[in-house]
Design a protein around this motif. Structure first.
Motif, PDB file in Angstrom:
ATOM      1  N   ASN A 109      64.036  63.960 120.389  1.00 61.60           N
ATOM      2  CA  ASN A 109      64.727  65.244 120.279  1.00 61.60           C
ATOM      3  C   ASN A 109      65.852  65.258 121.314  1.00 61.60           C
ATOM      4  N   THR A 110      66.517  66.395 121.473  1.00 60.65           N
ATOM      5  CA  THR A 110      67.603  66.486 122.451  1.00 60.65           C
ATOM      6  C   THR A 110      67.088  66.277 123.864  1.00 60.65           C
ATOM      7  N   ALA A 208      72.745  70.294 120.305  1.00 65.28           N
ATOM      8  CA  ALA A 208      71.604  70.828 119.568  1.00 65.28           C
ATOM      9  C   ALA A 208      71.948  72.091 118.792  1.00 65.28           C
ATOM     10  N   SER A 229      69.020  67.225 117.994  1.00 71.00           N
ATOM     11  CA  SER A 229      67.656  67.152 117.473  1.00 71.00           C
ATOM     12  C   SER A 229      67.631  67.322 115.969  1.00 71.00           C
ATOM     13  N   GLY A 240      65.390  62.655 117.088  1.00 66.86           N
ATOM     14  CA  GLY A 240      66.684  63.137 117.564  1.00 66.86           C
ATOM     15  C   GLY A 240      67.579  61.936 117.777  1.00 66.86           C
TER      16      GLY A 240
END
Length: 459
Positions: A109-110, A208, A229, A240
């Protein structure tokens, strides 16, 4: 009345009803209300996590039977999976218009992407206090240190504050949000990049909140790195990406040491692969990467003018409607900010944000976010020390979602004034819930804890 755009399509006027721009996999999801009715869920919480696009869910279903290990496998499915994974990487990089020598690392993810870059930056980082925790906490742990600048009341003064820190400094990186997850506002990317590069710093854009709402180009902006993400880009399958310049990532220690990140291993040590494999130790998330790539293809196919207009109509409808409710106040960062993306934070006078969100869910089938949105320094500076509410609009929303929220808020204000809410809701340890919740649970496995909570409330 309609609006003609240079790219051709005829768009509805701002006061017209509009439908969702792309279908979501959850479009027909219905939820129970306190009065026994079932209604279509109005999801206005995309700033936290978006549902999957219908096309993304279909793509995942299509490729799942072909899933196998990626890289180094001679089996037929492994060969297919490896090809799918690397093509997904290429599609994701193309979506942000990566330069020829940029690389794309698939992350979780971010937050994961920013932590990865934090392990690679060879110097001090500069950030603003407006950042999501994902673009603040990793820098606080950096061995090279971080400088946090307090944002000013205008874009111009905030840029001046950043420049004052950059002049004569030894900052290696300026890490900045592409769009605030609290207000949807942003600084002009071209001016931020020009300032940073003039003083020898690179730029990381936390994309994001920006990429689900606007097209973005690494090549055109000169931004050095972008992180985002899948779960905010209509592809919530656990992946991500970090995309940008190769040299720092090739020189950094392996982010996640393990299989796939090495060329040769002995009991004394290892010869590490170059990026991106260097930072993708372990079995990668093939399905997550394919989901993001599918979402990227769907968004890239949208007419950008129609996309921006769709969101502008919804956001204007929301902001104007909130402004017509005397008890509601909206939050903003800068008086001279350009048009924000579809994220709006607000408060209701005399009401805890958690109570409002719980009421909207239980009595109107609406999902909004309440709290401090993983941006505590900014929320505190905005004076929202007890938290606030956030509604976000995107590709899957239409006018009906916004109108239902506004109607729900008007009903809440009325019920609060007359005392109708008393006894129906309760707060425990700062979390609001129903005093007794008669709503049935979905017939899916894995809800035992929620069922126990509901039973305890009824008792």
């Amino acid at each position: 009345m309609s609006l003609s755009t240079p790219s051709g399509p005829v768009l509805p006027a701002a006061d017209a009803n509009i439908e969702a721009l792309l279908p979501l996999a959850a479009d027909e999801t219905r939820v129970p209300l306190l009065d026994g009715r079932w209604v279509r869920y109005a999801n206005l919480d995309g700033a936290a996590s978006t549902p999957a696009l219908a096309s993304v869910a279909a793509r995942v279903a299509e490729v799942t039977p072909w899933y196998s290990s990626v890289h180094r496998g001679a089996g037929y499915l492994s060969q297919v999976s490896t090809a799918l994974y690397e093509e997904a990487r290429h599609t994701i990089a193309t979506f942000v218009d990566a330069r020829e020598d940029d690389i794309a690392v698939i992350t979780r993810n971010t937050t994961d992407a920013v932590n990865l870059l934090a392990s690679a930056v060879p110097g001090r980082t500069l950030v603003l206090d407006i950042e999501h925790h994902a673009n603040l906490l990793p820098w606080q742990r950096s061995p090279h240190g971080v400088t946090v600048v307090t944002g000013e009341s205008t874009v111009a003064r905030t840029l001046a504050a950043l420049e004052a820190e950059l002049v004569g400094s030894r900052h290696a990186l300026l890490a900045i949000t592409g769009a605030s997850n609290v207000t949807g506002e942003s600084l002009p990317i071209d001016r931020v990049v020009a300032l940073a590069h003039e003083h020898g710093a690179r730029v990381l854009l936390d994309g994001a909140q920006l990429l689900p709402h606007r097209r973005f180009s690494l090549t055109a902006t000169g931004v050095d790195y972008v992180a985002f993400s899948g779960h905010k880009l209509y592809a919530p399958y656990g992946a991500g990406a970090l995309i940008g310049r190769r040299d720092w990532l090739d020189d950094a220690p392996a982010y996640l040491a393990g299989g796939g990140s090495v060329q040769r291993v002995t009991v004394e040590g290892a010869t590490w692969s170059p990026a991106p494999a260097r930072h993708e130790g372990g079995t990668p998330n093939l399905i997550g990467a394919l989901a993001i790539a599918s979402a990227c293809e769907a968004l890239a196919a949208l007419d950008p003018v129609a996309w921006e207009h769709h969101e502008r109509v919804l956001r204007e409808r929301l902001v104007e409607g909130l402004g017509a409710i005397p008890e509601v106040s909206t939050a903003a960062l800068w008086e001279d900010a350009a048009e924000p993306v579809g994220v709006v934070t607000f408060t209701v006078a005399g009401a805890d944000a958690g109570l409002v969100a719980t009421y909207l869910s239980a009595e109107h089938g609406i999902g909004v976010r309440d709290g401090k949105f993983c941006a505590h320094p900014l929320v505190t500076r905005l004076g929202l020390v007890e938290g606030a509410l956030r509604a976000s609009v995107g590709l899957g929303n239409g006018s009906e979602d916004v109108d239902r929220l506004l109607a729900g808020l008007r009903a809440f204000v009325s019920a609060l004034a007359t005392g109708e809410l008393e006894g129906r809701y309760r707060s425990a340890d700062g979390l609001w819930g129903l005093a007794a919740d008669p709503r049935p649970l979905p017939r899916i496995a894995g809800l035992a804890a929620l069922a126990r909570t509901a039973s305890a409330c009824r008792g």
